[in-house]
Write a protein that holds these residues in place. Structure first.
Motif, mmCIF file in Angstrom:
data_model
loop_
_atom_site.group_PDB
_atom_site.id
_atom_site.type_symbol
_atom_site.label_atom_id
_atom_site.label_comp_id
_atom_site.label_asym_id
_atom_site.label_seq_id
_atom_site.Cartn_x
_atom_site.Cartn_y
_atom_site.Cartn_z
ATOM 1 N N ILE A 87 0.909 -1.023 -0.625
ATOM 2 C CA ILE A 87 0.041 -0.139 0.117
ATOM 3 C C ILE A 87 0.614 1.131 0.325
ATOM 4 O O ILE A 87 1.345 1.832 0.571
ATOM 5 C CB ILE A 87 -1.327 -0.065 1.583
ATOM 6 C CG1 ILE A 87 -1.940 -1.335 1.126
ATOM 7 C CG2 ILE A 87 -1.830 1.538 1.058
ATOM 8 C CD1 ILE A 87 -2.352 -1.658 2.699
ATOM 9 N N ASN A 88 0.499 2.220 -1.148
ATOM 10 C CA ASN A 88 1.492 3.405 -0.923
ATOM 11 C C ASN A 88 0.619 4.559 -0.939
ATOM 12 O O ASN A 88 1.497 5.639 -0.338
ATOM 13 C CB ASN A 88 1.915 3.405 -2.891
ATOM 14 C CG ASN A 88 3.321 2.674 -3.251
ATOM 15 O OD1 ASN A 88 3.920 1.399 -2.968
ATOM 16 N ND2 ASN A 88 2.401 1.513 -3.934
ATOM 17 N N LYS A 89 -0.613 4.198 -0.653
ATOM 18 C CA LYS A 89 -1.197 5.874 -0.710
ATOM 19 C C LYS A 89 -1.369 5.771 1.857
ATOM 20 O O LYS A 89 -0.977 4.544 2.237
ATOM 21 C CB LYS A 89 -2.836 5.048 -0.022
ATOM 22 C CG LYS A 89 -2.907 5.034 -1.550
ATOM 23 C CD LYS A 89 -4.771 4.657 -1.157
ATOM 24 C CE LYS A 89 -5.788 5.384 -0.913
ATOM 25 N NZ LYS A 89 -6.933 4.485 -1.253
ATOM 26 N N LYS A 90 -0.760 7.052 1.582
ATOM 27 C CA LYS A 90 -0.447 7.213 3.593
ATOM 28 C C LYS A 90 -1.696 7.619 4.004
ATOM 29 O O LYS A 90 -1.356 6.956 5.313
ATOM 30 C CB LYS A 90 -0.228 9.022 3.572
ATOM 31 C CG LYS A 90 0.670 9.132 5.014
ATOM 32 C CD LYS A 90 1.567 8.831 5.140
ATOM 33 C CE LYS A 90 2.283 9.373 6.601
ATOM 34 N NZ LYS A 90 2.729 8.623 7.186
ATOM 35 N N ASN A 91 -3.326 7.303 3.421
ATOM 36 C CA ASN A 91 -3.973 8.152 4.385
ATOM 37 C C ASN A 91 -4.887 6.844 3.540
ATOM 38 O O ASN A 91 -5.029 6.878 2.351
ATOM 39 C CB ASN A 91 -4.706 9.289 3.469
ATOM 40 C CG ASN A 91 -4.032 10.460 4.188
ATOM 41 O OD1 ASN A 91 -3.028 10.571 5.609
ATOM 42 N ND2 ASN A 91 -3.426 11.441 3.184
ATOM 43 N N ILE A 92 -5.519 6.238 4.522
ATOM 44 C CA ILE A 92 -6.096 5.381 4.105
ATOM 45 C C ILE A 92 -7.575 5.115 4.900
ATOM 46 O O ILE A 92 -7.484 5.046 6.340
ATOM 47 C CB ILE A 92 -5.470 3.970 4.681
ATOM 48 C CG1 ILE A 92 -4.888 3.828 3.563
ATOM 49 C CG2 ILE A 92 -6.700 2.371 4.078
ATOM 50 C CD1 ILE A 92 -3.314 2.554 4.288
ATOM 51 N N TYR A 93 -9.332 5.115 3.889
ATOM 52 C CA TYR A 93 -10.163 5.083 5.001
ATOM 53 C C TYR A 93 -10.228 3.776 5.012
ATOM 54 O O TYR A 93 -10.640 3.295 3.778
ATOM 55 C CB TYR A 93 -11.135 5.782 3.993
ATOM 56 C CG TYR A 93 -12.314 6.173 5.297
ATOM 57 C CD1 TYR A 93 -12.701 7.159 6.276
ATOM 58 C CD2 TYR A 93 -13.319 5.517 4.392
ATOM 59 C CE1 TYR A 93 -14.189 6.666 6.657
ATOM 60 C CE2 TYR A 93 -14.584 5.541 5.231
ATOM 61 C CZ TYR A 93 -14.805 6.166 6.479
ATOM 62 O OH TYR A 93 -16.080 6.066 7.120
ATOM 63 N N LEU A 94 -11.048 3.450 6.008
ATOM 64 C CA LEU A 94 -11.285 1.658 6.181
ATOM 65 C C LEU A 94 -12.328 0.653 5.631
ATOM 66 O O LEU A 94 -12.963 0.530 4.799
ATOM 67 C CB LEU A 94 -10.298 0.577 7.655
ATOM 68 C CG LEU A 94 -9.189 0.853 7.514
ATOM 69 C CD1 LEU A 94 -8.996 0.165 8.850
ATOM 70 C CD2 LEU A 94 -8.754 0.451 6.454
ATOM 71 N N GLY A 95 -13.107 1.920 5.722
ATOM 72 C CA GLY A 95 -14.877 1.763 5.455
ATOM 73 C C GLY A 95 -15.497 1.837 6.764
ATOM 74 O O GLY A 95 -14.942 3.301 7.573
#
Length: 150
Positions: A87-95
């Motif tokens: 995962i290269n994204k720094k910000n992750i919205y899980l759900g």
């Protein structure tokens, strides 16, 4: 950094079940997040809706075509494959997680114990775990037990 949004439909009811409710939820979710290495050094966000039979039944019918109450519904933001690669994204919205006070209260276990267990279960669904076959069921159950022991 973890951001856990908590929405409560009936605070009086929910706080009867767990006195320090928000703290309890955040601790349970943070322990769950800390148990998964790919989330280190990421900004993670998710939402927890604490609701009742009426609302969860509506959600269950709308999204799963099941006209009944349930303890928890998980609405993952990403598909299961997302967590199986780098995962290269720094910000992750899980759900989102939606929990039914009425359903949880009816269980044989102590409210707080069952709530913790089912929140971890729902969290694992958000991050790609499933119990669609025996192998996946055992893998998910093992991870759930590990987080419960934290």
């Amino acid at each position: 950094m973890y951001k856990i949004n908590i929405l409560i439909d009936d605070k009086t009811k929910w706080k009867k079940g767990v006195p320090n409710l928000e703290k309890f939820i955040k601790r349970t979710i943070k322990n769950s997040l800390n148990s998964i290495n790919i989330f280190k050094f990421k900004n993670i966000e998710l939402t927890v809706l604490l609701t009742n039979t009426k609302k969860i039944k509506k959600l269950n019918l709308k999204y799963r075509k099941k006209n009944r109450d349930t303890d928890i519904l998980s609405f993952p933001w990403e598909d299961k494959k997302f967590y199986k690669r780098k995962i290269n994204k720094k910000n992750i919205y899980l759900g989102d997680l939606a929990l039914s006070y009425d359903y949880i209260r009816k269980q044989e276990e102590k409210f707080e114990v069952y709530l913790k267990k089912i929140m971890i279960h729902g969290f694992l669904h958000l991050v790609g775990y499933d119990h669609d076959n025996r192998k996946n069921f055992l893998k998910m159950e093992e991870k759930q037990k590990k987080i419960l022991s934290l």
